[in-house]
Enzyme design. Structure first.
Site, mmCIF file in Angstrom:
data_model
loop_
_atom_site.group_PDB
_atom_site.id
_atom_site.type_symbol
_atom_site.label_atom_id
_atom_site.label_comp_id
_atom_site.label_asym_id
_atom_site.label_seq_id
_atom_site.Cartn_x
_atom_site.Cartn_y
_atom_site.Cartn_z
ATOM 1 N N LYS A 78 0.845 -1.200 0.000
ATOM 2 C CA LYS A 78 0.000 0.000 0.000
ATOM 3 C C LYS A 78 0.880 1.250 0.000
ATOM 4 O O LYS A 78 1.903 1.307 0.678
ATOM 5 C CB LYS A 78 -0.894 -0.036 1.233
ATOM 6 C CG LYS A 78 -1.871 1.116 1.371
ATOM 7 C CD LYS A 78 -2.667 0.949 2.655
ATOM 8 C CE LYS A 78 -3.701 2.041 2.853
ATOM 9 N NZ LYS A 78 -4.474 1.842 4.113
ATOM 10 N N SER A 153 -9.163 2.262 3.089
ATOM 11 C CA SER A 153 -8.245 3.003 2.243
ATOM 12 C C SER A 153 -7.233 2.112 1.526
ATOM 13 O O SER A 153 -6.442 2.582 0.719
ATOM 14 C CB SER A 153 -7.491 4.049 3.073
ATOM 15 O OG SER A 153 -6.687 3.425 4.070
ATOM 16 N N SER A 177 -9.498 -0.229 7.227
ATOM 17 C CA SER A 177 -8.937 -0.013 5.891
ATOM 18 C C SER A 177 -8.398 -1.257 5.216
ATOM 19 O O SER A 177 -8.128 -1.243 4.019
ATOM 20 C CB SER A 177 -7.837 1.048 5.946
ATOM 21 O OG SER A 177 -8.391 2.317 6.187
#
Length: 472
Positions: A78, A153, A177
Site C-alpha cells: 500500500k 483506504s 482499511s
C-alpha cells in the site's frame, strides 16, 4: 499455466522445486497487471527493479543459498507504507515525489523471507476515508464491477489481489482499511492484534506530514485470496521490534498453519447489527446463511447477541476524536492550506476540537473496550457483517442515501472501526455474493492475541464455500 492465478504458497513451492522460476512468476504477474490494471487503477507505482530482483532470487536458488518461505513470490505494498528506493506518495500531492530511504519493518521482513516487491497500490490520501481515490491517481475500481468502488483506504491492495495482480498485498488498517475493501472485493484480510506486527517508520516517525497519524489505531496486515497465504505473511512480519514503542511482547502470539479442525466446537456470538446499525437486507441474508452453515458444520454453540454499545453516532465521535488526537493537526492544517486535500482531511483540520472533546473520547474509548470485553467474555469469538452494504459507485465517499439497501449512506461501514478502538484482531472473510454477484464479507473478532484462532475459523469457513473469483 497462468502462474499469476496461483496462491502465494503454491508459487513459492514451485520456485523452490524448480518447476518454474521467480522471473517467470514475476513476468506472469506483470503481464496480468498490464492486462487488468488500466480498468482498475489498483497500482500507482511499479518497481522498476522487480524483474532484476526476481532474477537474483533465481540465482540464489541455483547456487544453493538458503531460501525463505516466500522466496521469489511477488507482493505489493500500500502506498501509505514506506518502501526503500520506491516512490511512496501517501496518496498526497504534497508527497508525490517522496522516495523513502528505508523500508517499513514489515516490508523488510517480507524481503528477507525472499518475497519480491512488484509495486505500490493506490490508497486514500493519508488514509483518511474508506474509499480509495486521490488527486494523484484517481479512483480504484472494483474487479467484480469496475463501475463500483474498491472501498478503502487499502482499496488498491484489495483490487490487485482480487484481480490476480499479485497473490499477496500488504495494507494498513486504522479504522477498517484492510477489512472493508477486502469485504467488497471478495478477498481475505486480517487486522492483527494492535502491536503484534511492529510499525516503523509509518505511524511512529514524523518523516512526512500525515505519515505519523493513527498512532493508537493503526495495524499493518496482509490481503490474499486464501487464508493460508495471509497466515504465511503474518508468520513472517509479526514479532517484537524495539523501534515500535507499541510493539507487543515477544511470544505474544504463536503462529502455525491454519487448521479448520481447531475451529470446531467453539462458543460463538453472532450479532447481525451490533444493536446499532442498519444492514442492507441482502447483505444480512448472505452473512446469516454463512454463519448458520458454519455453525452447523463446525458444531458451534451459537448465540445471537445484541450488545449494549453506545449509539453509532456516539461511537463514531469517539473514533474521530481519537484520530484527531493521534494526528499532528497543526502540521496537517498547514499542508491542507498549501495543497488541495480530500474532504475527509478538510473536515478534520477545519473542526475546532476542544480539550473537553478529547477527554470525553478517552473516557468513552475505555468504556467501549470494557463493554466489548464484557459481552464477549463468555465466547471464543464474535461474528458480524464486515460492512452494512456492498460496493457502490466509484467516485463517491459513501453510497447515496437510500441506495445499496440502507437509508443513511454515511453509515455503510459501521462495524470495522470497533476493533481498532479495542485493539482486538479482526478478519474479513468472504461469505458469499448477492444476486447481482457482488461480494459480501463476514467479520470475525477474537480476544487480543487470538489471531491464530481467527485464521483457523477463516480456514474452516473458506473450506465450506465454493471458490469464486472475478477472473474465473
Amino acid at each position: 499455466m497462468s502462474l499469476w492465478r496461483l496462491p502465494a504458497a503454491e508459487q513459492a513451492r514451485g520456485i523452490r522445486a524448480g518447476e518454474w522460476s521467480a522471473e517467470e512468476v514475476m513476468r506472469s504477474v506483470l503481464d496480468r497487471i498490464a492486462q487488468a490494471d488500466p480498468d482498475l487503477r489498483a497500482y500507482c507505482t511499479l518497481d522498476d527493479s522487480a524483474l532484476d530482483a526476481a532474477r537474483r532470487a533465481d540465482t540464489a536458488r541455483r547456487v544453493g543459498e538458503p531460501l525463505g518461505p516466500l522466496h521469489g513470490v511477488p507482493f505489493s505494498v500500500k502506498d501509505l507504507i514506506p518502501t526503500a528506493g520506491v516512490r511512496t506518495t501517501l496518496g498526497s500531492v504534497a508527497h508525490r515525489d517522496w522516495v523513502p530511504a528505508e523500508d517499513e519493518i514489515a516490508v523488510a521482513r517480507l524481503r528477507a523471507a525472499g518475497a519480491v516487491l512488484v509495486g505500490k497500490t493506490n490508497a486514500r490520501e493519508l488514509g483518511y476515508g474508506v474509499v480509495t481515490d486521490n488527486a494523484l491517481f484517481g479512483s480504484t475500481r472494483n474487479p467484480w464491477d469496475p463501475r463500483l468502488t474498491a472501498a478503502g483506504s487499502s482499496g488498491g491492495a484489495a483490487a490487485a489481489v482480487a484481480a490476480g495482480m499479485g497473490s499477496l498485498a500488504l495494507g494498513s488498517d486504522g479504522g477498517g482499511s484492510l477489512r472493508v475493501p477486502a469485504a467488497v472485493c471478495g478477498v481475505f484480510s486480517i487486522k492483527p492484534t494492535f502491536g503484534v506486527v511492529p510499525l516503523y517508520p509509518s505511524c511512529r516517525a514524523p518523516l512526512r506530514v500525515g505519515l505519523d497519524s493513527w498512532e493508537s489505531l493503526e495495524c499493518i496486515g496482509p490481503m490474499s485470496r486464501t487464508v493460508a497465504d495471509s497466515a504465511l505473511v503474518l508468520e513472517v512480519i509479526a514479532g517484537f521490534d524495539a523501534q515500535d514503542r507499541h510493539s507487543a511482547a515477544p511470544g505474544s502470539v504463536t503462529w502455525g498453519v491454519p487448521d479448520a479442525e481447531r475451529a470446531r466446537g467453539l462458543r460463538v456470538a453472532y450479532s447481525p447489527d451490533l444493536g446499532i446499525a442498519e444492514v442492507a437486507p441482502e447483505v444480512a441474508g448472505v452473512v446469516r446463511a454463512a454463519v448458520t452453515a458454519a455453525a452447523a458444520a463446525l458444531d458451534w454453540d451459537l448465540t445471537v447477541v445484541s450488545p449494549r454499545l453506545p449509539a453509532l453516532p456516539e461511537l463514531r465521535e469517539t473514533f474521530l476524536a481519537t484520530v484527531a488526537m493521534d494526528t499532528d493537526r497543526s502540521a496537517l492544517r498547514r499542508l491542507a492550506d498549501e495543497v488541495p486535500v480530500s474532504a475527509d482531511i478538510r473536515e478534520l483540520v477545519d473542526r475546532d476540537w476542544t480539550a473537553h472533546e478529547f477527554d470525553r473520547a478517552r473516557v468513552a474509548r475505555r468504556a467501549v473496550h470494557d463493554a466489548v470485553h464484557g459481552f464477549s467474555a463468555p465466547f471464543d469469538l464474535l461474528l458480524t457483517p464486515a460492512t452494512a452494504a456492498t460496493a457502490f459507485p466509484a467516485g463517491l465517499r459513501f453510497p447515496r442515501d437510500g441506495e445499496c439497501g440502507i437509508a443513511d449512506g454515511r453509515q455503510w461501514s459501521p462495524f470495522a472501526f470497533l476493533a481498532n478502538l479495542t485493539g482486538q484482531p479482526a478478519a474479513s472473510i468472504p461469505a458469499g455474493r448477492t444476486a447481482a454477484g457482488l461480494p459480501v464479507g463476514l467479520q470475525a473478532l477474537a480476544p487480543r492475541f487470538g489471531d491464530p484462532l481467527l485464521l483457523d475459523v477463516a480456514q474452516a469457513v473458506e473450506e465450506l464455500r465454493t471458490p469464486a473469483s472475478c477472473f474465473a
